[in-house]
Scaffold this motif. Structure first.
Motif, mmCIF file in Angstrom:
data_model
loop_
_atom_site.group_PDB
_atom_site.id
_atom_site.type_symbol
_atom_site.label_atom_id
_atom_site.label_comp_id
_atom_site.label_asym_id
_atom_site.label_seq_id
_atom_site.Cartn_x
_atom_site.Cartn_y
_atom_site.Cartn_z
ATOM 1 N N GLU A 115 0.804 -1.226 0.000
ATOM 2 C CA GLU A 115 0.000 0.000 0.000
ATOM 3 C C GLU A 115 0.841 1.283 0.000
ATOM 4 N N VAL A 116 2.156 1.183 0.063
ATOM 5 C CA VAL A 116 3.022 2.374 0.091
ATOM 6 C C VAL A 116 2.753 3.333 -1.076
ATOM 7 N N PRO A 117 2.569 2.878 -2.309
ATOM 8 C CA PRO A 117 2.336 3.845 -3.389
ATOM 9 C C PRO A 117 1.154 4.782 -3.146
ATOM 10 N N GLU A 118 0.155 4.323 -2.435
ATOM 11 C CA GLU A 118 -1.004 5.190 -2.151
ATOM 12 C C GLU A 118 -0.607 6.431 -1.368
ATOM 13 N N MET A 119 0.415 6.322 -0.530
ATOM 14 C CA MET A 119 0.880 7.456 0.268
ATOM 15 C C MET A 119 1.435 8.581 -0.601
ATOM 16 N N PHE A 120 1.831 8.262 -1.826
ATOM 17 C CA PHE A 120 2.523 9.230 -2.672
ATOM 18 C C PHE A 120 1.748 9.603 -3.930
ATOM 19 N N ARG A 121 0.550 9.107 -4.098
ATOM 20 C CA ARG A 121 -0.232 9.372 -5.315
ATOM 21 C C ARG A 121 -0.427 10.867 -5.550
ATOM 22 N N GLY A 122 -0.570 11.641 -4.504
ATOM 23 C CA GLY A 122 -0.757 13.078 -4.653
ATOM 24 C C GLY A 122 0.439 13.800 -5.260
ATOM 25 N N HIS A 123 1.578 13.151 -5.273
ATOM 26 C CA HIS A 123 2.791 13.742 -5.858
ATOM 27 C C HIS A 123 2.985 13.345 -7.317
ATOM 28 N N CYS A 124 2.090 12.527 -7.823
ATOM 29 C CA CYS A 124 2.160 12.085 -9.218
ATOM 30 C C CYS A 124 1.417 13.095 -10.089
ATOM 31 N N THR A 125 2.140 14.079 -10.577
ATOM 32 C CA THR A 125 1.523 15.173 -11.335
ATOM 33 C C THR A 125 1.712 15.042 -12.842
ATOM 34 N N ARG A 126 2.520 14.050 -13.281
ATOM 35 C CA ARG A 126 2.795 13.891 -14.713
ATOM 36 C C ARG A 126 2.421 12.488 -15.193
ATOM 37 N N GLY A 127 1.505 11.857 -14.487
ATOM 38 C CA GLY A 127 1.109 10.514 -14.879
ATOM 39 C C GLY A 127 2.039 9.432 -14.383
ATOM 40 N N GLU A 128 2.884 9.732 -13.404
ATOM 41 C CA GLU A 128 3.771 8.723 -12.843
ATOM 42 C C GLU A 128 2.946 7.572 -12.272
ATOM 43 N N ARG A 129 3.529 6.384 -12.344
ATOM 44 C CA ARG A 129 2.879 5.191 -11.801
ATOM 45 C C ARG A 129 3.867 4.454 -10.917
ATOM 46 N N MET A 130 3.343 3.824 -9.862
ATOM 47 C CA MET A 130 4.192 3.098 -8.911
ATOM 48 C C MET A 130 3.564 1.762 -8.568
ATOM 49 N N GLU A 131 4.433 0.779 -8.320
ATOM 50 C CA GLU A 131 3.990 -0.521 -7.832
ATOM 51 C C GLU A 131 5.074 -1.102 -6.936
ATOM 52 N N VAL A 132 4.638 -1.737 -5.861
ATOM 53 C CA VAL A 132 5.561 -2.477 -5.008
ATOM 54 C C VAL A 132 5.521 -3.926 -5.464
ATOM 55 N N ILE A 133 6.686 -4.421 -5.887
ATOM 56 C CA ILE A 133 6.833 -5.806 -6.343
ATOM 57 C C ILE A 133 7.951 -6.430 -5.519
ATOM 58 N N GLY A 134 7.638 -7.492 -4.807
ATOM 59 C CA GLY A 134 8.657 -8.165 -3.998
ATOM 60 C C GLY A 134 9.271 -7.271 -2.943
#
Length: 179
Positions: A115-134
């Protein structure tokens, strides 16, 4: 014997001095690691050694680095199989192949929660995407990471000890491990 990858958090020592890769390889050899090799000047070293816990290898490398270069830096280690698994888990393969400098992975000492990426979604201003894998954080910056507001908030203070590598470096190290 096992193969390992060690990632240095920073190869800048200050006063515009960088770690020279021949010195890094020599340091690894002095520790008894076999066939240390580096990938250009990226602050990564691949070597063979008897199987040991990663935390022991990290501590040994960090201690030797501080003695050799006069400064502590965090070093993240992975066994060769672990690195291959990390590379195979890239959630943004098409983007990585189109522009290998836009996709990065923050390789973590301790695994992140999904769930860490949810903490930073507000900083994604250019369509950045994040996923935690392993336990590692993959980021598609959608362009130059240096132009993203997201990069500046993905800090050790917020995430824990880790270090970013772009897809070029990830696949380069994967190739070194493969032969």
């Amino acid at each position: 014997m096992k193969s390992y990858v060690a990632l240095l958090y920073s190869i800048i020592l200050g006063d515009k001095r960088r770690v020279v890769m021949t010195d890094l390889r020599a340091m690894a050899e002095r520790l008894g690691y076999l066939e240390p090799r580096t990938l250009v000047a990226t602050g990564n070293v691949v070597f063979d050694a008897p199987e040991r816990p990663l935390a022991e290898i990290e501590a040994e490398l960090e201690s030797a680095f501080a003695v050799k270069f006069g400064r502590h830096i965090d070093i993240i280690a992975r066994c060769g199989e672990g690195w291959q698994k990390l590379a195979a888990g890239n959630p943004f393969p098409a983007e990585s192949e189109a522009d290998p400098t836009r996709v990065h992975v923050r390789v973590m000492r301790s695994p992140l929660h999904p769930e860490v990426p949810e903490m930073f979604r507000g900083h994604c201003t250019r369509g950045e995407r994040m996923e935690v894998i392993g336990g590692d954080l993959w980021v598609d910056f959608g362009g130059k990471p240096s132009e993203s507001k997201l990069l500046g908030v993905l800090t050790t203070k917020r995430l824990g000890v880790g270090t970013f590598r772009n897809w070029n470096t990830v696949r380069g190290l994967r190739g070194m491990l493969s032969g």
